[in-house]
Design an enzyme around this catalytic site. Structure first.
Site, PDB file in Angstrom:
ATOM      1  N   VAL A  47       0.832  -1.203   0.000  1.00  0.00           N
ATOM      2  CA  VAL A  47       0.000   0.000   0.000  1.00  0.00           C
ATOM      3  C   VAL A  47       0.868   1.254   0.000  1.00  0.00           C
ATOM      4  O   VAL A  47       0.589   2.232  -0.703  1.00  0.00           O
ATOM      5  CB  VAL A  47      -0.946  -0.012   1.217  1.00  0.00           C
ATOM      6  CG1 VAL A  47      -1.643   1.332   1.375  1.00  0.00           C
ATOM      7  CG2 VAL A  47      -1.981  -1.127   1.077  1.00  0.00           C
ATOM      8  N   ASP A  48       1.935   1.245   0.775  1.00  0.00           N
ATOM      9  CA  ASP A  48       2.820   2.400   0.888  1.00  0.00           C
ATOM     10  C   ASP A  48       3.469   2.718  -0.457  1.00  0.00           C
ATOM     11  O   ASP A  48       3.450   3.859  -0.933  1.00  0.00           O
ATOM     12  CB  ASP A  48       3.892   2.103   1.938  1.00  0.00           C
ATOM     13  CG  ASP A  48       4.421   3.354   2.616  1.00  0.00           C
ATOM     14  OD1 ASP A  48       3.948   4.460   2.306  1.00  0.00           O
ATOM     15  OD2 ASP A  48       5.314   3.226   3.475  1.00  0.00           O
TER      16      ASP A  48
END
Length: 660
Positions: free
Chosen positions: A387-388
């Site tokens: 996600v990052d």
């Protein structure tokens, strides 16, 4: 704009030198990748892995030995003859035991002065019996400790239903990929293929066979600790009684799990410990050395070997090309210029080829109806997009298309898919974890095998900040996911004004991540949360104008959340100073004297080549257990911060208009 911050020709020259230095490092296909260095553990484990299978490469072992000895000597002032987890850290027992064992395997004599110093340091710290679970497991493979020193984790765990208190879907991606093959290895208890001729009994204050209580993690608390210890004792006695049919089914399920996620020459989970365990698992299951799965697994390991020009060799824990490339893109776009924009255009094209659109990874266990769309951290890791990374890639792609008015074909669609996937990965409460949604079964961090306290992947402020920044830059700050993320971040701010940084060291990193996102989401600079954060950053600035923080600012109990760890300052670093400056600029503090001092520190410490030197570890794998030295951070973030300051000065503005 007031203040005495560097400006004009001096600032322009520093930005230009740093920009050109990054441009020179771009690969032919458009991407960037820097060295990613951990502590002595991974190269030591590499020596042990190869020696387990009777493989001996004197030239490479000599180069790794040179690396391990140099680290020991370099870190002597703080580690007293042992090896630390990060630069200038205190001795870590587990890391030191593995480094010592590797040197013994290489052939360093037990009475060599550096080995005597290491042994004395390890014994003074309690001896090898104080090692963590993973170290004791490695020692058990080599017959150095009995297997009862390792908590039981039988392969049958993979057969447990989703509703059961323990299920592999309830633990983090990294724990999952490491543990699944390891359960088979621990059940089979293999011995080295060839005699190793080494015994490290001299590292134990109490002989291993006489140890009755092996250590747990500092974070493990009652009543969970006693409960799970009792379960482990029962499993120790009962493991030979498991029905053979169940064991066969379980091992087949583990093998299937690994086969499906082998990930080519990028390796299982694209992280070293999982890759090594896959090799051990295939070995105990009788897979031939010539089998494509085995040769592929070994090739993945070899891709992590880093041979330096100075003659040293070490092994990286993984590779970080997506992360490095996306961060460089932001720094270059901030620096500006046609050459920088063209370089970013090439890296966007490369990033588009790395988008994950076909594989529904383990994240789908929690989000079964969500369509894939995102990026991993490594070159390939399709089952585990991050996600990052996804948010940072989208932010860079969006900024590039705004700056140039154009974008490579498919950019808009990739951004749309990534945003949908990221929103779908939001956890309850408004935050985001890195690889899974709602990975918050905190009781599991109390099982004996989780002495590192990092079995889970819960939402964190730093990852949430990046996701919020992405949504805000794309004009979605008023939508429900962004509003919930703002509420989450405001609730996560600590009383002194800082935010905890899970994936970077530590509060400076977390505060940068939160402030940039809250600014992008429209939080006024006068908001109380902004003011508290600014005051905290001002108070934490070093006399030399920089900011610095080491791994001991994480709480002593480890884990994944703060509990009042040390807040003392450490020596200033270029990357952490840049984070502090970017955070202050996001809070409207371009004319703050603290910004002037921080920018001056960066200009003063820049090399003639336009780069920065930094020995410190400012990245985090597991708090208190595993830290990372991103060699790119010291080149990327100072340029980003100085260019942003220059741009605000040129516009006579205090408002940062980008998510990052």
């Amino acid at each position: 704009m007031t203040g005495d911050a560097p400006r004009g020709a001096a600032l322009d020259a520093a930005v230009l030198r740093a920009r050109d230095a990054l441009l020179r490092r771009q690969r032919e296909d458009g991407h960037w990748v820097f060295e990613l260095e951990a502590d002595a553990t991974i190269p030591a484990e590499y020596i042990m892995l190869r020696r387990f299978f009777g493989q001996h490469d004197p030239v490479r072992e000599a180069a790794i030995g040179q690396y391990l000895r140099r680290l020991q000597a370099q870190q002597a002032p703080s580690a007293a003859g042992g090896w630390p987890l990060y630069h200038a850290g205190k001795i870590d027992i587990s890391c030191s035991v593995k480094a010592y064992f590797a040197l013994r395997l290489i052939g360093d004599p037990v009475d060599a002065p550096h080995m005597i110093r290491a042994r004395e340091a390890i014994l003074a710290a309690g001896g090898a019996a104080k090692s963590n679970v993973f170290t004791r497991c490695t020692l058990a493979l080599f017959g150095q400790v009995p297997w009862h020193a390792v908590p039981v984790m039988p392969p049958e765990l993979i057969l447990l239903p989703r509703w059961f208190p323990f299920h592999i879907g309830k633990i983090s991606y990294w724990a999952r990929t490491v543990l699944v093959p390891l359960t088979v290895v621990m059940a089979r208890r293999p011995q080295p293929v060839a005699p190793i001729g080494v015994d490290i009994g001299e590292l134990f204050a109490t002989p291993p066979d006489e140890v009755r209580e092996w250590p747990g993690g500092a974070h493990q608390q009652e009543p969970w600790s006693s409960l799970f210890k009792a379960v482990d004792k029962a499993l120790q006695r009962a493991q030979r009684l498991f029905p053979r049919t169940h064991r066969i089914r379980a091992e087949a399920a583990c093998e299937k799990f690994v086969n499906e996620r082998l990930n080519g020459e990028d390796g299982l989970g694209a992280i070293y410990p999982a890759m090594a365990n896959a090799i051990f698992m295939y070995h105990v299951m009788g897979v031939a050395e010539s089998d494509p799965r085995m040769t592929t697994a070994w090739a993945a390991i070899e891709k992590l070997v880093c041979e330096r020009a100075d003659g040293e060799t070490y092994v990286q824990p993984c590779l970080s090309p997506i992360w490095d490339t996306a961060l460089v893109a932001h720094a270059l776009l901030e620096a500006g210029g046609a050459e920088a924009e063209q370089a970013v255009g090439r890296c966007v094209e490369w990033l588009l080829t790395r988008e994950i659109t076909e594989v529904r990874g383990d994240w789908a266990w929690q989000r079964p109806h969500l369509k894939p769309g995102g990026w991993a951290f490594q070159y390939e890791n399709a089952h585990y997009p991050d996600v990052d990374d996804t948010a940072v890639v989208v932010l860079a792609m969006d900024r590039h298309r705004r700056a140039t008015g154009t974008a490579p074909p498919g950019t808009d669609q990739a951004i749309e898919r990534a945003v949908d996937w990221t929103i779908g990965m939001q956890s309850r409460g408004g935050g985001w974890g890195a690889f899974d949604a709602d990975n918050t079964h905190h009781y599991l961090n109390h099982i004996p095998f989780a002495d590192h306290g990092a079995l889970l992947d819960p939402p964190t402020a730093d990852v949430t900040g990046r996701c919020l920044a992405m949504l805000a830059q794309l004009g979605e700050a008023s939508q429900k996911p962004a509003r919930e993320a703002v509420a989450y971040l405001l609730a996560e701010q600590e009383a002194d004004g800082a935010w905890y940084g899970r994936w970077g060291v530590n509060y400076v990193y977390g505060t940068w991540s939160a402030l940039t996102a809250l600014n992008a989401a429209g939080l006024p600079h006068e908001h109380a949360a902004m003011r508290r954060a600014v005051a905290w950053l001002e108070a934490r600035q070093n006399p030399d104008g920089g900011w610095g923080e080491d791994g001991d600012t994480y709480p002593e109990r480890g884990g994944t959340a703060p509990d009042g760890g040390s807040r003392r300052n450490s020596a200033s670093t270029s990357s952490q100073t840049a984070w502090a400056l970017l955070a202050l600029l996001a809070a409207g503090e371009a004319d703050n004297p603290a910004v002037a001092r921080g920018a001056t520190y960066l200009l003063r410490s820049q090399t003639e080549a336009g780069e920065w030197d930094e020995d410190d570890y400012s990245g985090t794998g597991f708090p208190r257990v595993f830290y990372l030295r991103y060699h790119g951070y010291r080149q990327i973030f100072p340029l980003w911060a100085l260019a942003r300051l220059r741009n605000l000065q040129m516009r006579n503005s205090r408002q940062v208009s980008f998510g990052l």
